[in-house]
Design a protein around this motif. Structure first.
Motif, short mmCIF file in Angstrom:
data_model
loop_
_atom_site.label_atom_id
_atom_site.label_comp_id
_atom_site.label_asym_id
_atom_site.label_seq_id
_atom_site.Cartn_x
_atom_site.Cartn_y
_atom_site.Cartn_z
N VAL A 19 -2.26 -6.97 -6.12
CA VAL A 19 -2.71 -5.58 -6.20
C VAL A 19 -4.22 -5.53 -6.44
N LEU A 20 -4.69 -6.45 -7.29
CA LEU A 20 -6.12 -6.45 -7.67
C LEU A 20 -6.97 -7.02 -6.54
N THR A 21 -7.43 -6.14 -5.67
CA THR A 21 -8.26 -6.55 -4.53
C THR A 21 -9.52 -5.70 -4.52
N PRO A 22 -10.70 -6.33 -4.38
CA PRO A 22 -11.95 -5.55 -4.36
C PRO A 22 -11.93 -4.49 -3.26
N GLY A 23 -12.42 -3.32 -3.58
CA GLY A 23 -12.52 -2.23 -2.59
C GLY A 23 -11.25 -1.40 -2.46
N ARG A 24 -10.18 -1.80 -3.16
CA ARG A 24 -8.92 -1.04 -3.07
C ARG A 24 -8.91 0.08 -4.11
N TRP A 25 -8.44 1.26 -3.68
CA TRP A 25 -8.36 2.40 -4.60
C TRP A 25 -6.91 2.85 -4.77
N TYR A 26 -6.55 3.10 -6.02
CA TYR A 26 -5.22 3.63 -6.34
C TYR A 26 -5.19 5.12 -6.00
N ILE A 27 -4.09 5.58 -5.37
CA ILE A 27 -4.00 7.01 -5.03
C ILE A 27 -2.87 7.70 -5.79
N ARG A 28 -1.63 7.21 -5.63
CA ARG A 28 -0.53 7.86 -6.34
C ARG A 28 0.69 6.94 -6.37
N GLU A 29 1.72 7.37 -7.11
CA GLU A 29 2.97 6.62 -7.17
C GLU A 29 4.12 7.59 -7.43
N GLY A 30 5.35 7.16 -7.15
CA GLY A 30 6.50 8.01 -7.44
C GLY A 30 7.76 7.49 -6.77
N TRP A 31 8.91 8.03 -7.22
CA TRP A 31 10.20 7.64 -6.66
C TRP A 31 10.50 8.47 -5.42
N LEU A 32 10.95 7.79 -4.36
CA LEU A 32 11.38 8.47 -3.14
C LEU A 32 12.66 7.80 -2.64
N LEU A 33 13.41 8.53 -1.82
CA LEU A 33 14.65 7.97 -1.25
C LEU A 33 14.35 7.41 0.14
N VAL A 34 14.79 6.17 0.38
CA VAL A 34 14.63 5.56 1.70
C VAL A 34 15.91 5.83 2.50
N VAL A 35 15.74 6.42 3.69
CA VAL A 35 16.89 6.70 4.55
C VAL A 35 17.08 5.50 5.48
N PRO A 36 18.20 4.75 5.36
CA PRO A 36 18.39 3.56 6.19
C PRO A 36 18.71 3.93 7.64
N SER A 37 18.46 3.00 8.56
CA SER A 37 18.65 3.29 9.99
C SER A 37 20.14 3.28 10.38
N LYS A 38 20.96 2.52 9.65
CA LYS A 38 22.36 2.34 10.10
C LYS A 38 23.36 3.13 9.25
N GLY A 39 23.02 4.31 8.85
CA GLY A 39 23.98 5.17 8.15
C GLY A 39 24.49 4.63 6.82
N GLU A 40 23.74 3.69 6.20
CA GLU A 40 24.14 3.24 4.86
C GLU A 40 23.71 4.31 3.87
N GLU A 41 23.99 4.04 2.57
CA GLU A 41 23.61 5.08 1.60
C GLU A 41 22.10 5.04 1.31
N LEU A 42 21.58 6.16 0.81
CA LEU A 42 20.15 6.27 0.50
C LEU A 42 19.77 5.29 -0.62
N LYS A 43 18.57 4.74 -0.50
CA LYS A 43 18.10 3.81 -1.54
C LYS A 43 16.92 4.43 -2.27
N ARG A 44 17.01 4.45 -3.60
CA ARG A 44 15.91 5.02 -4.40
C ARG A 44 14.89 3.92 -4.67
N ARG A 45 13.65 4.16 -4.29
CA ARG A 45 12.60 3.15 -4.45
C ARG A 45 11.34 3.76 -5.07
N MET A 46 10.62 2.91 -5.78
CA MET A 46 9.32 3.33 -6.33
C MET A 46 8.24 2.95 -5.31
N PHE A 47 7.38 3.93 -4.97
CA PHE A 47 6.30 3.66 -4.02
C PHE A 47 4.95 3.79 -4.71
#
Length: 320
Positions: free
Chosen positions: A210-238
């Motif tokens: 994560v610690l890379t020169p020139g990189r800026w933090y913008i935001r974070e939060g939980w979102l649901l990932v919708v899978p391509s093959k009709g599986e259940e939603l996955k909750r992920r931190m982005f």
């Protein structure tokens, strides 16, 4: 025109009076640090000169510049006073650059140097300090710089544009704005470094850099990932940065070392990404975003309309 000039003059003298009153208070606070810390520490030789210089930076020079400004204001020579003061404004930038190292060195000395620790505690119990600690007083010059910006602008706004003073005040406002921006950039970079470090510590292991020169933090939060093959939603931190998007999931709650950490699942570079808002059955209570990468499409969902809009704005800005 005469009435307007009289109004300007009244407001200007009110601002000049307030500037002087607050300058006196500021000088009193700086004087506390110089009298009860810097001068005595120099005389006692309790700290090495280099350590003393690191902790207090150009504080004595800042005091001198403000003292001269207050003398000008007391005499009523406002514009020459501000012109002279602006020649020393760079001191505030140097003070801001040094402040992080000053705090580190102060903490280090308090940990290692028993006599300094006792001395500091004793000085802070004096009635003049009114319960404040040295750490509360050291950021004062940066707070004062923000006040100068407002005072100088007010003085300019209440000066007739066809007077000689107007150009001189405009120059003073430009100088104080430039130094304020310099200081703000220093504070932003410091805050960004802290955010990058915090996210690095949240992620398990060191594989994801994560610690890379020139990189800026913008935001974070939980979102649901919708899978391509009709599986259940996955909750992920982005975590969204200026150049990448990181997806992570919580580590196992019973893991001995990493129960409160996140495990990185994917890192998406943003330079070849396109973002689209997809509306559908979720429109009434949220939304869906489509992120297209060269070899992958990511569908992200939230039941919160505001949240999905914020993410859309942040992602499009980062990609752009």
């Amino acid at each position: 025109v005469e009435e307007q000039r009289a109004r300007w003059e009244r407001k200007r003298s009110r601002t000049a009076k307030e500037l002087l009153e607050t300058e006196h208070r500021y000088l009193e606070q700086l004087d506390l640090v110089l009298t009860y810390f810097v001068t005595i520490l120099k005389a006692k030789g309790m700290l090495k000169p280099a350590v003393l210089e690191t902790i207090f930076g150009p504080l004595e020079s800042l005091y001198s510049a403000s003292h001269v400004l207050s003398l000008h204001l007391e005499k009523g020579s406002l514009v020459p006073g501000l012109e002279n003061f602006c020649r020393n404004l760079d001191l505030y930038g140097h003070y801001a650059e040094n402040l992080e190292q000053a705090n580190k060195t102060l903490k280090e000395q308090l940990r290692k140097n028993k006599s300094f620790r006792r001395f500091k505690k004793l000085q802070e119990t004096r009635p003049q300090f009114q319960g404040r600690e040295l750490e509360d007083l050291l950021p004062l010059p940066l707070q004062r710089l923000r006040q100068y910006k407002h005072f100088f602008r007010d003085l300019l706004e209440n000066t007739s544009p066809d007077t000689a003073d107007y150009q001189k005040l405009a120059k003073a406002v430009k100088s104080v704005c430039e130094v304020s921006q310099w200081v703000q950039d220093i504070l932003d970079k410091r805050e960004n470094s802290l955010q990058l470090l915090r996210v690095q510590k949240l992620l398990k292991g060191q594989k994801t850099q994560v610690l890379t020169p020139g990189r800026w933090y913008i935001r974070e939060g939980w979102l649901l990932v919708v899978p391509s093959k009709g599986e259940e939603l996955k909750r992920r931190m982005f975590f969204l940065f200026s150049d990448i998007l990181i997806a992570a999931k919580p580590c196992h709650p019973l893991h001995l070392l990493n129960s409160n950490k996140l495990c990185c699942q994917a890192v998406y570079p943003l330079h070849q990404c396109s973002v689209d808002k997809v509306f559908g059955h979720t429109w009434s209570q949220g939304g869906l975003l489509s992120l297209s990468f060269p070899h992958k499409t990511l569908l992200l969902m939230s039941s919160n309309q505001q949240e999905i809009n914020d993410w859309y704005r942040s992602l499009t800005a980062a990609v752009r």
